[in-house]
Each structure stands twice: as structure tokens, then as C-alpha cells.
Design a protein around this motif. Structure first.
Motif, PDB file in Angstrom:
ATOM      1  N   THR A   1      -2.636  -1.045  10.060  1.00 54.78           N
ATOM      2  CA  THR A   1      -3.049  -2.248   9.498  1.00 54.78           C
ATOM      3  C   THR A   1      -2.512  -2.324   7.929  1.00 54.78           C
ATOM      4  O   THR A   1      -1.797  -3.205   7.570  1.00 54.78           O
ATOM      5  CB  THR A   1      -4.705  -2.309   9.106  1.00 54.78           C
ATOM      6  OG1 THR A   1      -5.126  -2.357  10.734  1.00 54.78           O
ATOM      7  CG2 THR A   1      -5.053  -3.489   8.697  1.00 54.78           C
ATOM      8  N   GLU A   2      -2.409  -1.343   7.124  1.00 49.44           N
ATOM      9  CA  GLU A   2      -2.012  -1.257   5.829  1.00 49.44           C
ATOM     10  C   GLU A   2      -0.415  -1.251   5.867  1.00 49.44           C
ATOM     11  O   GLU A   2      -0.033  -2.212   5.013  1.00 49.44           O
ATOM     12  CB  GLU A   2      -2.124   0.061   5.212  1.00 49.44           C
ATOM     13  CG  GLU A   2      -3.802   0.073   4.576  1.00 49.44           C
ATOM     14  CD  GLU A   2      -4.211   1.404   4.203  1.00 49.44           C
ATOM     15  OE1 GLU A   2      -3.379   2.416   4.381  1.00 49.44           O
ATOM     16  OE2 GLU A   2      -5.241   1.610   3.573  1.00 49.44           O
ATOM     17  N   ALA A   3       0.115  -0.751   6.908  1.00 55.58           N
ATOM     18  CA  ALA A   3       1.604  -0.885   7.077  1.00 55.58           C
ATOM     19  C   ALA A   3       2.086  -2.560   7.451  1.00 55.58           C
ATOM     20  O   ALA A   3       2.889  -2.934   6.645  1.00 55.58           O
ATOM     21  CB  ALA A   3       2.254   0.058   8.078  1.00 55.58           C
ATOM     22  N   LEU A   4       1.240  -3.083   8.297  1.00 54.47           N
ATOM     23  CA  LEU A   4       1.474  -4.494   8.674  1.00 54.47           C
ATOM     24  C   LEU A   4       1.506  -5.233   7.377  1.00 54.47           C
ATOM     25  O   LEU A   4       2.054  -6.218   7.366  1.00 54.47           O
ATOM     26  CB  LEU A   4       0.536  -4.836   9.870  1.00 54.47           C
ATOM     27  CG  LEU A   4       0.822  -6.038  10.414  1.00 54.47           C
ATOM     28  CD1 LEU A   4       2.189  -6.433  10.903  1.00 54.47           C
ATOM     29  CD2 LEU A   4      -0.278  -6.431  11.603  1.00 54.47           C
ATOM     30  N   LEU A   5       0.300  -5.069   6.684  1.00 52.93           N
ATOM     31  CA  LEU A   5       0.075  -5.909   5.494  1.00 52.93           C
ATOM     32  C   LEU A   5       0.998  -5.906   4.386  1.00 52.93           C
ATOM     33  O   LEU A   5       1.439  -6.739   4.084  1.00 52.93           O
ATOM     34  CB  LEU A   5      -1.324  -5.844   4.789  1.00 52.93           C
ATOM     35  CG  LEU A   5      -2.484  -6.114   5.816  1.00 52.93           C
ATOM     36  CD1 LEU A   5      -3.897  -5.648   5.251  1.00 52.93           C
ATOM     37  CD2 LEU A   5      -2.636  -7.552   5.712  1.00 52.93           C
ATOM     38  N   THR A   6       1.663  -4.576   4.414  1.00 58.19           N
ATOM     39  CA  THR A   6       2.839  -4.363   3.446  1.00 58.19           C
ATOM     40  C   THR A   6       3.769  -5.210   3.791  1.00 58.19           C
ATOM     41  O   THR A   6       4.786  -5.916   2.946  1.00 58.19           O
ATOM     42  CB  THR A   6       3.059  -2.933   3.346  1.00 58.19           C
ATOM     43  OG1 THR A   6       1.607  -2.178   2.906  1.00 58.19           O
ATOM     44  CG2 THR A   6       4.032  -2.592   2.294  1.00 58.19           C
ATOM     45  N   GLU A   7       4.087  -5.115   5.004  1.00 53.28           N
ATOM     46  CA  GLU A   7       5.359  -5.680   5.719  1.00 53.28           C
ATOM     47  C   GLU A   7       5.234  -7.273   5.432  1.00 53.28           C
ATOM     48  O   GLU A   7       6.195  -8.057   5.032  1.00 53.28           O
ATOM     49  CB  GLU A   7       5.635  -5.297   7.175  1.00 53.28           C
ATOM     50  CG  GLU A   7       6.957  -5.858   7.759  1.00 53.28           C
ATOM     51  CD  GLU A   7       6.866  -5.350   9.166  1.00 53.28           C
ATOM     52  OE1 GLU A   7       7.258  -6.442  10.132  1.00 53.28           O
ATOM     53  OE2 GLU A   7       6.359  -4.392   9.757  1.00 53.28           O
ATOM     54  N   ILE A   8       4.026  -7.920   5.587  1.00 54.35           N
ATOM     55  CA  ILE A   8       3.836  -9.381   5.368  1.00 54.35           C
ATOM     56  C   ILE A   8       3.907  -9.630   4.080  1.00 54.35           C
ATOM     57  O   ILE A   8       4.545 -10.513   3.618  1.00 54.35           O
ATOM     58  CB  ILE A   8       2.446  -9.735   6.098  1.00 54.35           C
ATOM     59  CG1 ILE A   8       2.456  -9.584   7.498  1.00 54.35           C
ATOM     60  CG2 ILE A   8       2.238 -11.097   5.542  1.00 54.35           C
ATOM     61  CD1 ILE A   8       1.117  -9.623   8.038  1.00 54.35           C
ATOM     62  N   ARG A   9       3.617  -8.874   3.270  1.00 58.84           N
ATOM     63  CA  ARG A   9       3.663  -8.998   1.699  1.00 58.84           C
ATOM     64  C   ARG A   9       4.956  -9.269   1.233  1.00 58.84           C
ATOM     65  O   ARG A   9       5.585  -9.908   0.680  1.00 58.84           O
ATOM     66  CB  ARG A   9       2.876  -7.967   1.092  1.00 58.84           C
ATOM     67  CG  ARG A   9       3.006  -8.054  -0.711  1.00 58.84           C
ATOM     68  CD  ARG A   9       2.464  -7.203  -1.423  1.00 58.84           C
ATOM     69  NE  ARG A   9       3.750  -6.067  -1.546  1.00 58.84           N
ATOM     70  CZ  ARG A   9       3.612  -4.831  -1.164  1.00 58.84           C
ATOM     71  NH1 ARG A   9       2.298  -4.136  -1.792  1.00 58.84           N
ATOM     72  NH2 ARG A   9       4.400  -3.874  -1.055  1.00 58.84           N
ATOM     73  N   ASP A  10       5.978  -8.216   1.762  1.00 55.92           N
ATOM     74  CA  ASP A  10       7.427  -8.048   1.545  1.00 55.92           C
ATOM     75  C   ASP A  10       8.155  -9.094   2.070  1.00 55.92           C
ATOM     76  O   ASP A  10       8.993  -9.593   1.229  1.00 55.92           O
ATOM     77  CB  ASP A  10       7.991  -6.780   1.942  1.00 55.92           C
ATOM     78  CG  ASP A  10       7.265  -5.672   1.106  1.00 55.92           C
ATOM     79  OD1 ASP A  10       6.794  -5.523   0.086  1.00 55.92           O
ATOM     80  OD2 ASP A  10       7.332  -4.288   1.725  1.00 55.92           O
ATOM     81  N   THR A  11       7.650  -9.528   3.417  1.00 57.73           N
ATOM     82  CA  THR A  11       8.540 -10.544   3.660  1.00 57.73           C
ATOM     83  C   THR A  11       8.073 -12.024   3.008  1.00 57.73           C
ATOM     84  O   THR A  11       9.202 -12.778   2.689  1.00 57.73           O
ATOM     85  CB  THR A  11       8.142 -11.079   5.241  1.00 57.73           C
ATOM     86  OG1 THR A  11       8.246  -9.765   5.973  1.00 57.73           O
ATOM     87  CG2 THR A  11       8.631 -12.137   5.862  1.00 57.73           C
ATOM     88  N   LEU A  12       7.037 -12.329   2.643  1.00 60.51           N
ATOM     89  CA  LEU A  12       6.541 -13.376   1.684  1.00 60.51           C
ATOM     90  C   LEU A  12       7.286 -13.406   0.299  1.00 60.51           C
ATOM     91  O   LEU A  12       7.739 -14.329  -0.033  1.00 60.51           O
ATOM     92  CB  LEU A  12       5.159 -13.548   1.615  1.00 60.51           C
ATOM     93  CG  LEU A  12       4.303 -13.926   2.823  1.00 60.51           C
ATOM     94  CD1 LEU A  12       2.740 -13.639   2.379  1.00 60.51           C
ATOM     95  CD2 LEU A  12       4.558 -15.346   3.268  1.00 60.51           C
ATOM     96  N   LYS A  13       7.402 -12.132  -0.335  1.00 58.51           N
ATOM     97  CA  LYS A  13       8.253 -12.085  -1.484  1.00 58.51           C
ATOM     98  C   LYS A  13       9.612 -12.414  -1.056  1.00 58.51           C
ATOM     99  O   LYS A  13      10.321 -12.936  -2.248  1.00 58.51           O
ATOM    100  CB  LYS A  13       7.829 -10.625  -2.179  1.00 58.51           C
ATOM    101  CG  LYS A  13       6.504 -10.274  -2.493  1.00 58.51           C
ATOM    102  CD  LYS A  13       6.576  -9.117  -3.313  1.00 58.51           C
ATOM    103  CE  LYS A  13       5.460  -8.616  -4.083  1.00 58.51           C
ATOM    104  NZ  LYS A  13       5.179  -7.277  -4.600  1.00 58.51           N
ATOM    105  N   SER A  14      10.346 -12.094  -0.287  1.00 57.66           N
ATOM    106  CA  SER A  14      11.566 -12.209  -0.135  1.00 57.66           C
ATOM    107  C   SER A  14      12.141 -13.714   0.283  1.00 57.66           C
ATOM    108  O   SER A  14      13.223 -14.134   0.482  1.00 57.66           O
ATOM    109  CB  SER A  14      12.336 -11.285   1.017  1.00 57.66           C
ATOM    110  OG  SER A  14      11.561 -11.737   2.353  1.00 57.66           O
ATOM    111  N   ARG A  15      10.945 -14.500   0.604  1.00 56.22           N
ATOM    112  CA  ARG A  15      11.284 -15.982   0.783  1.00 56.22           C
ATOM    113  C   ARG A  15      11.574 -16.653  -0.419  1.00 56.22           C
ATOM    114  O   ARG A  15      10.859 -16.737  -1.356  1.00 56.22           O
ATOM    115  CB  ARG A  15       9.975 -16.698   1.664  1.00 56.22           C
ATOM    116  CG  ARG A  15       9.903 -16.405   3.035  1.00 56.22           C
ATOM    117  CD  ARG A  15       8.933 -17.029   3.779  1.00 56.22           C
ATOM    118  NE  ARG A  15       8.759 -17.045   5.010  1.00 56.22           N
ATOM    119  CZ  ARG A  15       8.096 -17.700   5.695  1.00 56.22           C
ATOM    120  NH1 ARG A  15       6.953 -18.281   5.332  1.00 56.22           N
ATOM    121  NH2 ARG A  15       7.807 -17.473   7.140  1.00 56.22           N
ATOM    122  N   PRO A  16      12.643 -17.612  -0.185  1.00 55.21           N
ATOM    123  CA  PRO A  16      12.814 -18.333  -1.480  1.00 55.21           C
ATOM    124  C   PRO A  16      11.755 -19.596  -1.466  1.00 55.21           C
ATOM    125  O   PRO A  16      11.405 -20.003  -0.568  1.00 55.21           O
ATOM    126  CB  PRO A  16      14.322 -18.692  -1.224  1.00 55.21           C
ATOM    127  CG  PRO A  16      14.501 -18.957   0.333  1.00 55.21           C
ATOM    128  CD  PRO A  16      13.502 -17.615   0.740  1.00 55.21           C
TER     129      PRO A  16
END
Length: 140
Positions: free
Chosen positions: A123-138
Motif C-alpha cells: 500500500t505504501e509503495a502504491l501511494l508513493t507511486e501515485i504521489r510521484d506520478t501526480l508530482k510529474s504532471r504539468p
């Protein structure tokens, strides 16, 4: 809170039981130390000093009168006091050694490094991936 309920709370706590056990063991230890001093330590000291029994050493302030039946002797028993001082020193040394050992164990526990953090859960790994994806969106 009533006095009775406060007392019950105090008496049931583990610290009171630990204290009671300590007092009982201390009393038993006192008997062992008294025997050690009276029957092991003091006889060789008496032998070295010409056969003097330290427990019998006293300074007589007023001797007994053989003409009377009552005990009138008044004496300062410094030999018994010397035995008690030796008993105290033995007990103090043993307590010191116990406290020293406990402190050494505490220092070893404090010196141990904190365990490395474990790997993140799924769950933590999935949430980290989602956070990183949202940060990379312009524009987000």
C-alpha cells in the motif's frame, strides 16, 4: 476517588509487589552477610590480632557488682559495632556491584543502533507511486 479505591490502586500496582519482594530478599541477605562476617571474616581477623573476639570487645563504664542480683554493667560494645560496620560495607559493595551491572546492561542497550526501517508495504509503495506520478504532471 475514595480513599479505599486509591489505596487498592496503589497496593495492586506492580511496584508495591516488587518492593515487598526486595524487602524480603534483603532481610534474607542480611542473615547471609551476618553469618559471613561473624563466622568467616572475623575469625581470621581475630587470629591475626592474637585471638581477640571482636564481638566481645567493649569499654566498661560501670562494672557489675557481684553482691547484687541485677545486671548493673554499663559498657560501650565497640566490637559489635565494628562487626556491624563490616556487614554494612559488604552489603554496600554487593549493592554497588549489582547497580554497576545493571548500568552496564543499560548502556549496552542504549548503544545498540536503531533497526533499519523495513521495506514499505504494498500500500505504501502504491501511494508513493501515485504521489510521484501526480508530482510529474504539468500544471498540478
Amino acid at each position: 476517588m475514595s480513599l479505599l479505591s486509591e489505596f487498592r490502586e496503589f497496593a495492586v500496582k506492580g511496584n508495591v509487589v516488587d518492593l515487598a519482594v526486595g524487602v524480603i530478599i534483603g532481610a534474607a541477605f542480611n542473615g547471609i552477610v551476618k553469618s559471613l562476617v561473624d563466622q568467616v571474616v572475623m575469625p581470621p581477623i581475630g587470629l591475626l590480632t592474637g585471638g581477640i573476639d571482636f564481638s566481645e570487645l567493649e569499654w566498661v563504664l560501670r562494672p557489675e557488682n557481684p553482691a547484687t542480683e541485677t545486671v548493673e554493667k554499663v559498657a560501650i560494645q565497640y566490637g559489635a559495632f565494628a562487626n556491624t560496620v563490616i556487614q554494612f560495607l559488604i552489603v554496600a559493595f554487593v549493592v554497588f556491584m549489582v547497580v554497576k551491572g545493571i548500568n552496564a546492561l543499560r548502556r549496552q542497550e542504549a548503544a545498540k543502533p536503531d533497526p533499519a526501517p523495513s521495506a514499505p508495504t504494498a500500500t505504501e509503495a502504491l501511494l508513493t507511486e501515485i504521489r510521484d506520478t501526480l508530482k510529474s504532471r504539468p500544471g498540478v
